[in-house]
Design an enzyme around this catalytic site. Sequence first.
Site, short mmCIF file in Angstrom:
data_model
loop_
_atom_site.label_atom_id
_atom_site.label_comp_id
_atom_site.label_asym_id
_atom_site.label_seq_id
_atom_site.Cartn_x
_atom_site.Cartn_y
_atom_site.Cartn_z
N GLY A 15 0.78 -1.25 0.00
CA GLY A 15 0.00 0.00 0.00
C GLY A 15 0.80 1.29 0.00
O GLY A 15 0.26 2.33 0.32
N SER A 21 2.10 8.20 1.97
CA SER A 21 1.25 7.04 2.29
C SER A 21 1.41 6.62 3.74
O SER A 21 2.53 6.60 4.28
CB SER A 21 1.62 5.84 1.41
N ILE A 22 0.29 6.20 4.35
CA ILE A 22 0.36 5.68 5.71
C ILE A 22 1.28 4.45 5.75
O ILE A 22 2.06 4.27 6.69
CB ILE A 22 -1.06 5.37 6.22
N GLN A 42 0.71 -1.36 -6.84
CA GLN A 42 -0.45 -1.96 -7.50
C GLN A 42 -0.26 -2.19 -9.00
O GLN A 42 -0.56 -3.25 -9.51
CB GLN A 42 -1.70 -1.09 -7.30
N VAL A 67 -4.34 -6.53 -5.40
CA VAL A 67 -4.97 -7.44 -4.42
C VAL A 67 -6.32 -7.98 -4.91
O VAL A 67 -6.90 -8.86 -4.27
CB VAL A 67 -5.13 -6.79 -3.02
N ILE A 94 -4.52 -0.68 2.19
CA ILE A 94 -5.09 -0.63 0.84
C ILE A 94 -6.59 -0.42 0.91
O ILE A 94 -7.29 -1.06 1.71
CB ILE A 94 -4.77 -1.97 0.11
N TYR A 157 -17.99 9.72 3.39
CA TYR A 157 -17.20 8.49 3.50
C TYR A 157 -17.99 7.29 2.96
O TYR A 157 -17.42 6.32 2.45
CB TYR A 157 -16.75 8.28 4.95
N LYS A 164 -15.18 -0.54 5.76
CA LYS A 164 -14.28 -0.53 6.93
C LYS A 164 -14.95 -1.23 8.12
O LYS A 164 -14.26 -1.87 8.93
CB LYS A 164 -13.90 0.90 7.31
N THR A 195 -3.49 12.13 2.02
CA THR A 195 -2.78 11.17 1.16
C THR A 195 -3.47 11.15 -0.20
O THR A 195 -4.54 11.75 -0.39
CB THR A 195 -2.85 9.74 1.74
N ALA A 197 -5.13 8.64 -1.56
CA ALA A 197 -6.47 8.05 -1.43
C ALA A 197 -7.43 9.04 -0.76
O ALA A 197 -8.59 9.18 -1.17
CB ALA A 197 -6.41 6.76 -0.62
P1 NAP Z 1 -2.56 5.95 -0.29
O1 NAP Z 1 -1.21 6.47 -0.02
O2 NAP Z 1 -3.24 6.39 -1.54
O3 NAP Z 1 -2.52 4.36 -0.19
C1 NAP Z 1 -3.59 3.55 -0.68
C2 NAP Z 1 -2.92 2.42 -1.41
O4 NAP Z 1 -3.88 1.43 -1.81
C3 NAP Z 1 -2.25 2.90 -2.69
O5 NAP Z 1 -0.92 2.43 -2.71
C4 NAP Z 1 -3.09 2.24 -3.76
O6 NAP Z 1 -2.41 2.03 -4.97
C5 NAP Z 1 -3.44 0.95 -3.08
N1 NAP Z 1 -4.45 0.18 -3.79
C6 NAP Z 1 -5.69 0.56 -4.20
N2 NAP Z 1 -6.28 -0.44 -4.87
C7 NAP Z 1 -5.40 -1.48 -4.90
C8 NAP Z 1 -5.39 -2.80 -5.45
N3 NAP Z 1 -6.44 -3.29 -6.14
N4 NAP Z 1 -4.30 -3.58 -5.28
C9 NAP Z 1 -3.22 -3.13 -4.61
N5 NAP Z 1 -3.14 -1.88 -4.07
C10 NAP Z 1 -4.22 -1.08 -4.22
O7 NAP Z 1 -3.58 6.34 0.91
P2 NAP Z 1 -3.56 6.07 2.48
O8 NAP Z 1 -4.45 7.11 3.05
O9 NAP Z 1 -2.19 5.91 2.97
O10 NAP Z 1 -4.36 4.69 2.58
C11 NAP Z 1 -3.85 3.54 3.24
C12 NAP Z 1 -4.94 2.93 4.10
O11 NAP Z 1 -5.18 3.81 5.21
C13 NAP Z 1 -6.28 2.73 3.42
O12 NAP Z 1 -6.86 1.51 3.86
C14 NAP Z 1 -7.10 3.91 3.96
O13 NAP Z 1 -8.49 3.66 3.91
C15 NAP Z 1 -6.57 3.95 5.36
N6 NAP Z 1 -6.84 5.18 6.14
C16 NAP Z 1 -6.50 6.39 5.63
C17 NAP Z 1 -6.76 7.54 6.38
C18 NAP Z 1 -6.40 8.92 5.88
O14 NAP Z 1 -6.87 9.92 6.44
N7 NAP Z 1 -5.57 9.03 4.86
C19 NAP Z 1 -7.36 7.44 7.65
C20 NAP Z 1 -7.68 6.18 8.13
C21 NAP Z 1 -7.42 5.05 7.37
P3 NAP Z 1 -2.68 3.09 -6.18
O15 NAP Z 1 -2.35 4.45 -5.64
O16 NAP Z 1 -1.79 2.61 -7.26
O17 NAP Z 1 -4.15 2.99 -6.49
#
Ligand code: NAP
Length: 278
Positions: A15, A21-22, A42, A67, A94, A157, A164, A195, A197
């Site tokens: 991810g 990215s987190i 990905q 995935v 992810i 959301y 989630k 981020t 996402a």
């Molecule tokens: P991010 O940097 O955009 O990371 C999300 C990752 O998921 C990206 O690397 C993305 O790849 C990957 N992904 C999406 N579809 C996929 C697939 N089919 N196969 C493999 N990889 C895939 O954003 P992030 O905020 O760090 O998100 C990481 C996690 O933290 C997520 O579960 C998100 O819901 C969670 N989260 C985020 C926050 C926040 O405020 N940012 C808060 C709580 C929880 P691509 O970029 O290539 O699509």
Amino acid sequence: MKQGFMQGKRGLIMGVANKNSIAWGIAQSCMDQGASLVFTYQNDHLKSRVIALCEQHNAAGILGCDVGSDEDLDRTFTQTVDILGGLDFVLHAIAFSDKNQLRGAYVDTTRDNFSLTMDVSCYSFTAVAKRAQSVMGAGGALLTLTYLGAERYIPNYNVMGVAKAALEASVRYLAADLGPQGIRVNALSAGTVMTRAARGIGGFEKLLRYNEINSAMGSNVLLDQVGNAGAYLLSDLSGGVTGEVHHVDCGYHAMGMPSVQRARENAQWFSTVDELDD
Ligand code: NAP
């Protein structure tokens, strides 16, 4: 030489899209504590950027893995074990949904996007756990990322909150399934972090500001704070913790009502806002 609390641990990080990215925050913390890591990206779209970032930080391996594909998952686990000589932990950070449905009303979610969101954002963690179970021994740890929108309504959301909620339930079932083998399964519920996402969620900058005003600490969580908590959950330091959803959000989840001072800040700020999804 400094011996970190993850010295000798071998991990798979899924991810990382970029340095915001987190997954990257957690990976950095794990590496600082001595872990050896394999990363996945990905698709070819972000491949060169992820490879450049991971190579700079001495990644043991960098593999392509969507995935949504069982073949990709099988190959990723086989190659990761070949590269690292075993596997001690996996980070799943992810999620995906059609961004047009991460604004407006949840009731408008389509069947196709409901299935896609659940598959990538929820089922994939179970698919990862299945592969991890077959190659990990006692002391193994799995961690996924979730958000407060699983527990309560958060504007825009929408279907991601539903996915989630299912992901958090999966954590409890997987913890029970894998517990007898000595493998722990947890979720980290992160506060708002800007981020790639997150940008897809309608009005995310407003969510950030609202969290900042209303969290117990009066701030948004930092990537390294999420990173350190993630490293703890993936390490032996959390050896007795499983089936847990651990909030790392500057105490936003703990607040039931704002103080008068914060209510005034909210009122002042809301007077400048037209819509929450712009
Ligand atoms: P991010 O940097 O955009 O990371 C999300 C990752 O998921 C990206 O690397 C993305 O790849 C990957 N992904 C999406 N579809 C996929 C697939 N089919 N196969 C493999 N990889 C895939 O954003 P992030 O905020 O760090 O998100 C990481 C996690 O933290 C997520 O579960 C998100 O819901 C969670 N989260 C985020 C926050 C926040 O405020 N940012 C808060 C709580 C929880 P691509 O970029 O290539 O699509």
